[in-house]
Structures are given as C-alpha cells and as structure tokens.
Design an enzyme around this catalytic site. Structure first.
Site, PDB file in Angstrom:
ATOM      1  N   GLU A   1       0.968  -0.269  -5.516  1.00 12.06           N
ATOM      2  CA  GLU A   1       0.134   0.474  -5.401  1.00 12.06           C
ATOM      3  C   GLU A   1       0.702   1.663  -5.477  1.00 12.06           C
ATOM      4  O   GLU A   1       0.997   2.455  -4.658  1.00 12.06           O
ATOM      5  CB  GLU A   1      -1.044   0.586  -4.198  1.00 12.06           C
ATOM      6  CG  GLU A   1      -2.054   1.490  -4.413  1.00 12.06           C
ATOM      7  CD  GLU A   1      -2.657   2.368  -3.238  1.00 12.06           C
ATOM      8  OE1 GLU A   1      -3.744   2.728  -3.114  1.00 12.06           O
ATOM      9  OE2 GLU A   1      -1.766   2.473  -2.382  1.00 12.06           O
TER      10      GLU A   1
ATOM     11  N   ASP B   1       0.675  -1.056   0.015  1.00 16.86           N
ATOM     12  CA  ASP B   1      -0.041  -0.002   0.139  1.00 16.86           C
ATOM     13  C   ASP B   1       0.870   1.222  -0.058  1.00 16.86           C
ATOM     14  O   ASP B   1       1.925   1.212   0.565  1.00 16.86           O
ATOM     15  CB  ASP B   1      -0.758  -0.142   1.236  1.00 16.86           C
ATOM     16  CG  ASP B   1      -1.605   1.208   1.108  1.00 16.86           C
ATOM     17  OD1 ASP B   1      -2.631   1.391   0.688  1.00 16.86           O
ATOM     18  OD2 ASP B   1      -1.430   2.212   2.211  1.00 16.86           O
TER      19      ASP B   1
END
Length: 683
Positions: free
Chosen positions: A395, A340
């Site tokens: 990401e 993330d």
C-alpha cells in the site's frame, strides 16, 4: 548463501529514466546484501532467523517445560509473574545474557502438568535503570484478552490448549493465485447485527458468499490485536496475538483452513509501519526506555497517527518483524500479506505534507528512509525464498519505482502494488462532475498509468472510502434515495437508474482495464447503503454502522441484488477468460462526443457507452483478430437491473478493413446509453 551485487544494467533494462538514481539503488541493495549476509553468517539464514517466535516469548519444550525469553536490554531485573505463582515478584527471577535477553525455564509440576495453566494470565515484571518497577505484557505473547467491564488494558494469556482442543489443518494451501480477485474483509463487521461478529460466523456465513461471488483471494483486516476497535486494526498492541474479539486462535485457524478447502487464498493485512503507543499493553517503553523497538525521540513518533515507529536498523527488531511474518504463515497458514502504510516506511517524512509529483528525485533523494526500504526488501526476499507461493501487496501512495520488481533486480520485491490513484479519480469525478462531463481520455490514462513490468491491484473503493466522513461510490451516485427508492415495488427514479448503471460500469471498467488484480471491500459489491463507523464516544458507542446488511443483498424485492449479482458475473467472466493476468489492454477508441470507450484484452472486446442519453445502433468498433464474436456479459441484463436492450449471445462478424488502428471492425453493435458489453470470439 551470498547475494550477488546488483548489476546496474538490470535496473536500466526495466526503466531507463532511473539512470541518475542507479547509485542510490545500488547502495540500498548493498545495504540489503549486508543484512542478508549478517543473517546468514550469525543466524543460520532466513530459515532460523525468522523462527524467533519459537525461541522468544513462551514456548513449551519437549519435556513439558515452559521456556520464556524476552529481549529487554534496558531492564536491570526481570521476573515472570502470573496466576501460576499468585503474582509473586520474587519466586521466578529471570537471567540476562550479554545481548540483553532475559530467560527462565519452568519445569513441569510433580504431577507432570504444565507449570503455567492454559489460558491463565501472565506478565513480565522488570526494574528499570532508574529504579522503577514496571510490568508489561510479553512482547511475543500469542494470546491477549480484554475485559472492558474491568479495564481497557489487555491481559496476556498463556495459550497452550490440550491436544484435543488444538485445531488440526486438513487442507493444503491453494496454488499461487492467478487473476487475483481480492475480497477485503473485516471479521468483526461481518454480521447484520449490531455487535462484533466471530471467526466462526465468518467461516459459516461469509466464506460461501465470497466463493460464490467469484473472488479467489481474501484479505483479512484487523486480525493483529489492537486496543482500540475503531482503529480498524491499525493501532497494533500485540503483534503475535490474533484478535480475541472474534474468538480463539483455533477459530481463526479453522477459518483459514476452510477457505483453503474452498480454493481461496487468504492474505493478512500486516501492520509493520508503526505500533500503538500504549505502554501497559503495547511495545512502547517496553523495557523502560524510549527506544528499544523504536527510534528515540521525534524520529520514533508518527505525528499524524500518534503512534511509535520501528527502528528497522536494529538486529532484534528485524528478528521480531520477520519472525512475525513467518509466524502467521506457519501458525495460521496465511498465504501472504498486504503491507499497510508502506509509504510511511520508505520515507523519512512518512509522506506527511508531501505531494508526489512523479519526479524520480523524490524517491531516491534525502527523503528516502533506506532502513525502511531495506526492511521491506528483506521481508519480501525472505518470504519468497521460504514460500514460493506467497503473495505480497504494497500500500504505497508515492509511486516508488521498482516497488513491484524482484529484489534481485534492484526492486523492493512486492508481487503487487495498490493502484491508489484510481479510487481517488472516481471520487473526484463523482464529487465534482456530472457523468456527461467525464473526460474518457483522463479516465483511461489513470487506469492504465502503471509502471512497466510491475503488477498493480486496481480498485474503485476499499475500506478507506467506506469510512464515516467519506462516501462510497453507491452513496455518491444515489445518496438519500438508497433509503426510499431501492425497492422494485417503487418506481425506478432517474437517480437510482443512473446509479445502478454507473456502479456496474465503473466496476467493470476498473476490473478489466486498471491492473493485474482487482480488489473490493466487503459490502461494496452490492452498494452497501451506509458508511462504516465503529463504536466510539462520538456515536455513543453504537454498532449501528459497524455491520454489513447482507439481508438487503438477499432480498428479492430490493435493487441491491442487481449490483450483487453483476459483481459475481463480472468475477466469473474474468476467471473464465483470464483478463487480469493478460497483457495490458489496447484501447482503440475514446470518443469524447459519443462517450464511447472500446478496448481489447485477453481476446475480449470491451465496449462502454457512458453517454447519458444517446444509444447507438450499428456502431462500428475496431478489433484486431478476425472471426465471429458473441456477447458474453452485459450490464443491461434484466437480472442486473438492466433493460435487456443489449442482450447476451448473438453473432457479430468481422470485416477485414482497418478501423481505429485495428485490422478489422465489427458493425451492427448496439450499445444503449450507460451500458457496457463484453464480446468473446466464438471458436
């Protein structure tokens, strides 16, 4: 084992436009090499360095003794306290070495029992340099629990169940997943009831759904313990503790092992981009200093996320983070990670207020955070060295070149990157234009605009688009009619008819054209009618929107089942023909007037008619390989809410005449309005 210097020619072979930036790429690769050689020379390589969790935190030795080690250089005194010693601050002092590591060994009791009872509460108590006494949860703790009736602050627990209560893995990891079809899921919301669902419920109720729908990879969110449920797991407090909201560590192990038994790969949504700023139950000010695990001052704070930022240039921070990855691979048998917030890690500005135009100077100039990039290189290199079957996904919204290239070729080393421009495109189209105004050329460009040699995960919508304040694709298409006109007992309205048709087309187009992998967020496969909003003060702590209403997908009278069944058929067709692993599609037609899109991939012919009213009979489409073709999937099947105007089967013969730059054409293809077809060659 030394790593070879980077050959600039390898970089240029992948992308000639990188030539002005080769010195910067070589420099960061040299930084990576220096770190790796340091780890090899002083720590015994990745194999030993990434097993920090066996040395730090609380571990039970071969003789039943408990050994506790903690890195806290800012403390001048430390002791272990807990239920086991009635929270006595003098009975169990710890010793500090020259590296700022505190240690204590607790031998077994005279009875032979462990000195610290299983699941009992513990803390480390320290004196800071300015004389303050502070108490913290051990940084490497493997179990924390929260009793909101008493306090929102977590309690650390010594997790050491007897052998009879430890989960034993029965299934080996699946082979490295191909044609990656990812089901992004959150355990807590996985019940139709207004409460937090459990690991065991997910194992029993959701894993069979995922398997039946044809997904082969699960991406679990919000597993690392986080103080605030509504943070979606992105404000991590205890990095080695699986969230106790959903059950015990043994329950999570059972979930993953059961998934493996079904042939499913399980990824963890890992948060190494930042940490919760909580002091009493987080890493912030752990030893009384502002830095320690983080950068000091403003550099160590993310102004938008209101969280702390790791110091990736610290030896002990690297040990902590790399060991965190190894821990989840070993202890819980995860198969890989979705990292993330990679954009935040790779740039000193963290992507805040920066609109990336695609100019390469934006990626390698002064805005690059080399320490953050090098950490990601080390993480990927270590994982792929130790676990050849591992999958890592980044990401990143910036489009960093070489993000998905191997470290040995100057890359950051990820297997896949998320194609974050695709959901943005769909939302903009649905928000600002009617489908009759859609520009097919722009849609195709967005779906196919990815870096050569780097794999992408395409998706229409993830958890980001499901959150309150945004709208899912189903909501953009059908909005309030989802509450009144989704029953087959009611008349099919133009809005619902359009919504169901476009929902299927958008998904198949993204799935087959947009990348080398596909992702869907839990519930979106059937057009979940409500956004996602966790219990918080703003909604009176309601669970009403923090759940997934599986009952509406299972109800034979509701139209949600059409979307649900199409999703499964789409995935199973992809698995059968392997289009995600196939080379990028060749698009032969983007007819703006007819609103017809035609392309080939994996030997299949994909035909989309986005026209709002026009259906076409005997439509001629180009195709490269001659032969006999048949329809293997169509959105117009009755079981998918279609009208059966375009049917499965049939025979379509090629004619050897060039058409739309293809060597052959198929004629007599019937493509109704708002319908898509997939044709396969008959052997």
């Amino acid at each position: 084992m030394s790593t070879q210097p980077l050959d600039p020619k390898i970089v240029l072979d992948s992308d000639g436009y990188l030539e002005p930036n080769v010195p910067a790429i070589v420099h960061r690769h040299d930084s990576f090499r220096n770190w790796k050689e340091t780890i090899d020379r002083h720590e015994g390589g990745y194999e030993n360095f990434t097993k920090g969790y066996l040395r730090f935190g609380l571990n039970v030795g071969p003789g039943g003794e408990v050994i506790y080690r903690e890195w806290a250089p800012g403390a001048t005194e430390a002791c272990l306290i807990g239920d086991f010693n009635d929270w006595n601050r003098t009975s169990h002092p710890m010793k500090k070495n020259e590296f700022g590591i505190w240690e204590i060994t607790l031998p077994p009791l005279s009875s032979g029992a462990c000195a610290i009872p299983h699941d009992s509460k513990i803390k480390i108590s320290m004196i800071t340099r300015d004389g303050r006494r502070i108490e913290r949860l051990p940084a490497w703790i493997k179990r924390v629990t929260q009793d909101l009736d008493v306090s929102p602050v977590y309690d650390a627990r010594f997790w050491n169940p007897p052998a009879s209560e430890r989960y034993t893995f029965k299934n080996s990891r699946p082979p490295k997943a191909k044609d990656v079809r990812i089901y992004e899921a959150h355990v807590g919301i996985s019940s139709p009831e207004g409460r937090v669902a459990t690991y065991k419920e997910f194992t029993k109720n959701i894993l069979p759904r995922i398997k039946k729908l044809g997904y082969n990879v699960i991406q679990l969110m919000a597993i690392m313990e986080h103080a605030y449920y509504a943070s979606f797991g992105y404000q991590v407090t205890s990095f080695f503790a699986a969230s106790s909201r959903y059950g015990t560590p043994e329950d999570l192990k059972e979930l993953i092992d059961t998934a493996h038994g079904m042939g499913l790969t399980v990824l963890l949504d890992i948060v190494h981009s930042h940490a919760c700023k909580n002091v009493l139950d987080g890493l912030n000010e752990f030893d009384g200093t502002d830095h320690h695990y983080f950068h000091e001052g403003a550099k160590g704070r993310h102004e938008l996320w209101d969280s702390r930022l790791f110091n990736y240039g610290s030896h002990e921070v690297l040990r902590f983070l790399l060991s965190n990855l190894r821990f989840y691979m070993e202890e819980y048998q995860f198969d890989g990670f979705r990292f993330d917030g990679v954009t935040s890690m790779m740039y000193v500005h963290h992507g805040i207020g920066t609109g990336f135009s695609g100019g390469y100077h934006e990626y390698f100039g002064p805005g690059q955070d080399e320490e953050g990039v090098v950490y990601l290189m080390l993480a990927n290199d270590a994982l792929h060295t130790l676990y050849p079957s591992v999958i890592t996904i980044a990401e990143d919204v910036s489009g960093m070149p070489l993000l998905g290239a191997p470290v040995s070729k100057g890359g950051v080393g990820f297997d896949y990157r998320l194609s974050m421009a695709i959901p943005d495109m769909w939302i903009k189209l649905l928000k600002h234009k009617s489908d009759g105004e859609w520009d097919l050329a722009n849609i195709v460009h967005t779906l196919t605009n990815r870096r050569h040699g780097e794999k992408s995960i395409a998706y229409c919508e993830s958890h980001d688009q499901a959150l309150v304040g945004d709208k899912t694709i189903a909501f953009w298409l059908m909005d309030k009619e989802m509450y009144t006109n989704m029953s087959d007992l009611t008349e099919l309205t133009p809005t619902v008819s359009r919504g169901i048709a476009l929902h299927k087309m958008i998904r198949l187009l993204t799935h087959s054209l947009g990348g080398e992998g596909y992702l869907n967020f839990e519930g979106n496969e059937f057009g979940h009618p409500e956004w996602l909003d966790f219990p918080r003060a703003g909604n009176q702590n309601s669970f009403h929107y923090a759940r997934r209403q599986w009952n509406i997908a299972d109800d034979p009278l509701l139209r949600y089942r059409y979307l649900y069944d199409f999703d499964g058929a789409m995935n199973h067709t992809a698995a059968q023909y392997g289009w995600l692993e196939a080379p990028q599609a060749y698009v032969s037609l983007k007819h703006e007037g007819d609103k017809v899109l035609v392309y080939e991939r994996a030997g299949l012919l994909f035909v989309f008619n986005f026209h709002t009213t026009n259906s076409y009979t005997d439509y001629r489409v180009g195709i490269e390989v001659p032969g006999k073709y048949t329809v293997v999937l169509t959105s117009d099947e009755k079981r998918f809410g279609g009208f059966e105007n375009a049917k499965l089967g049939g025979e379509y013969l090629t004619t050897p005449l060039e058409w739309n730059n293809r060597k052959n054409f198929l004629q007599q293809v019937y493509i109704p309005a708002r319908t898509c077809l997939v044709l396969a060659k008959v052997d």
